[in-house]
Design an enzyme around this catalytic site. Structure first.
Site, mmCIF file in Angstrom:
data_model
loop_
_atom_site.group_PDB
_atom_site.id
_atom_site.type_symbol
_atom_site.label_atom_id
_atom_site.label_comp_id
_atom_site.label_asym_id
_atom_site.label_seq_id
_atom_site.Cartn_x
_atom_site.Cartn_y
_atom_site.Cartn_z
ATOM 1 N N LYS A 113 -4.475 -7.549 -5.832
ATOM 2 C CA LYS A 113 -4.995 -6.733 -6.922
ATOM 3 C C LYS A 113 -5.897 -7.584 -7.816
ATOM 4 O O LYS A 113 -5.516 -8.689 -8.242
ATOM 5 C CB LYS A 113 -3.853 -6.158 -7.744
ATOM 6 C CG LYS A 113 -3.035 -5.090 -7.010
ATOM 7 C CD LYS A 113 -3.823 -3.814 -6.826
ATOM 8 C CE LYS A 113 -2.963 -2.715 -6.220
ATOM 9 N NZ LYS A 113 -3.684 -1.431 -6.117
ATOM 10 N N LYS A 220 -3.889 8.146 2.004
ATOM 11 C CA LYS A 220 -2.519 8.257 1.521
ATOM 12 C C LYS A 220 -2.034 9.680 1.759
ATOM 13 O O LYS A 220 -2.701 10.640 1.369
ATOM 14 C CB LYS A 220 -2.442 7.878 0.041
ATOM 15 C CG LYS A 220 -2.827 6.421 -0.203
ATOM 16 C CD LYS A 220 -2.774 6.030 -1.663
ATOM 17 C CE LYS A 220 -3.127 4.554 -1.840
ATOM 18 N NZ LYS A 220 -3.165 4.115 -3.244
#
Length: 342
Positions: A113, A220
Site C-alpha cells: 500500500k 472483487k
C-alpha cells in the site's frame, strides 16, 4: 447484477440468518482497527454482506446482490482447488514490515500500500525497499495507491519506485481519464497499470477496459454483484485479471476464491490472503495462506466464534437497518428487471 433468475430471499430470511460481527485487525488498515460485516446463512452455505461503512446505500446494493448470489445460488464449477495469493502490506513503518509479512507463509508476491494520506513518497520508498529486501530478487512486488496520486505525482512516484522491479501499479490515479494518461506516460517503462476502483466504483465496470486505460483489471466478487456477475465482466473485458478481496471474513474470502477458481486463465497471484490481517474470524478453519495459496472451499461458521465477535448492540442495529434499506433498493431493481422477491 447476478445472472440467475432465482427469486430473491425475503428480507425476513436475511435478517433471521444474519449475525453482525466486528473482527479486530492485527494491523491498522484503511484507517480502521476492526472490520465489521454481516454473515448470512443461505441454502448454499455461509455468505457475507460487508460494504465499507462509508459507502452509501446505492453503492452497497451490489454488495448485497453478491452476498445473495453466493449464499442462495450454486457457485460455478471450479477449475482449480487452490489459488495462489499475494501478501498485503499496509502502510506500516519499515520496522513493522517483517512481522506483517510473516503472516503470509510461502507468498511469492507482495502488494504494498502506497500514497497513504498523511505519509510521503519517502515513506513509500522505505516500505517498498524493506519489502524487496525481505522478499529477495525473484519475488514480485505490486503497488496499490487506491487512487491517491494525481497524474504528475503518480509519474514521479512510479519513476522513484521502479528500481524495485514492479509487477504493476494498481489504481495510481482516481479517474479513468487519469489512468489513461498515466498509462501513456509510463508505458515505455514496461510497468503495467491495473484498475480496481475504476472497475467496482463506477456505473460501467467495462469502461476502463474499453478506453484502454488499464492493462489489468482487479476484480472483487461482492462489490460487483457476485461471482456470476463478476465472471460476466471478466469475459467481456478481455484483459488479464487479479481476483481480490475487500478485507473480508473468511466467508467473503471464499466468495473470491470460488470466483478465481472459475476463471480459465488466471495469470496473476490473487489478493485473497487478507484474512491473515484479522486477529479473529468466524470459522475455526480460516482461509489463510499455506505455502502461498488458499484452498477453494466454503468455510463452516463456528457459532461459538461468531458469538465471541458479535458487534455491540448499536452496531448490530445499524447494520440491520442498513441491510433493510439496501434490500428495498434491490427489490426495486429486481422488479424493474423482471426478478422478484420471494
Amino acid at each position: 447484477m447476478a445472472s440467475t433468475h432465482r427469486p430473491l430471499p425475503t428480507l425476513a430470511e436475511l435478517l433471521d440468518s444474519a449475525s453482525v460481527v466486528s473482527l479486530p485487525l492485527t494491523t491498522r488498515f484503511r484507517g480502521v482497527d476492526a472490520r465489521e460485516a454481516v454473515v448470512l446463512r443461505g441454502p448454499e452455505g455461509a455468505t457475507e454482506f460487508s460494504p465499507f461503512v462509508e459507502y452509501d446505500d446505492v453503492e452497497s446494493l451490489a454488495w448485497l446482490a453478491g452476498a445473495i448470489d453466493f449464499g442462495w445460488v450454486a457457485a460455478p464449477a471450479a477449475l482449480r482447488d487452490r489459488v495462489h495469493v499475494n501478501a498485503t502490506l499496509p502502510a506500516v513503518a519499515p520496522g513493522e514490515v517483517e512481522a506483517v509479512l510473516a503472516r503470509y507463509p510461502g507468498c511469492r508476491t507482495i502488494k504494498v500500500k502506497v500514497a497513504e494520506r498523511g505519509q510521503t513518497l519517502d515513506d513509500d520508498l522505505a516500505r517498498v525497499r524493506e519489502a524487496r529486501a525481505l522478499l529477495g530478487s525473484e519475488g514480485r512486488i505490486r503497488l496499490d495507491a487506491n487512487g491517491g496520486w494525481n497524474v504528475d505525482e503518480a509519474e514521479h512516484a512510479i519513476h522513484a519506485l521502479a528500481e524495485f522491479d514492479l509487477e504493476y501499479v494498481e489504481q495510481p490515479c482516481a479517474s479513468v481519464d487519469d489512468l489513461w494518461e498515466i498509462r501513456q506516460r509510463v508505458k515505455y517503462m514496461g510497468i503495467p497499470v491495473a484498475a480496481d476502483e475504476s472497475v467496482r466504483k463506477v456505473d460501467d465496470p467495462l469502461d476502463v477496459a474499453r478506453r484502454g486505460a488499464a492493462d489489468i483489471l482487479v476484480i472483487k466478487a461482492q462489490p460487483l454483484g457476485g461471482i456470476h456477475s463478476a465472471l460476466d465482466i471478466v469475459g467481456r473485458a478481455g484483459l488479464p485479471v487479479v481476483v481480490s478481496s475487500a478485507l473480508d471474513t473468511s466467508v467473503g474470502i471464499a466468495m473470491g476464491a470460488h470466483l478465481a477458481a472459475s476463471i480459465p486463465n488466471l495469470e496473476y497471484d490473487c489478493g485473497l490472503a487478507t484474512a491473515a490481517l484479522l486477529a479473529a474470524d468466524v470459522t475455526a478453519e480460516p482461509l489463510v495462506p499455506v505455502d502461498g495459496a488458499i484452498d477453494v472451499r466454503r468455510p463452516v461458521l463456528d457459532e461459538s466464534l461468531v458469538q465471541q465477535v458479535r458487534a455491540a448492540a448499536p452496531r448490530d442495529m445499524w447494520w440491520r437497518d442498513r441491510l433493510t434499506r439496501v434490500y428495498g433498493l434491490l427489490v426495486e431493481l429486481s422488479e424493474s428487471t423482471g426478478r422478484h422477491a420471494g
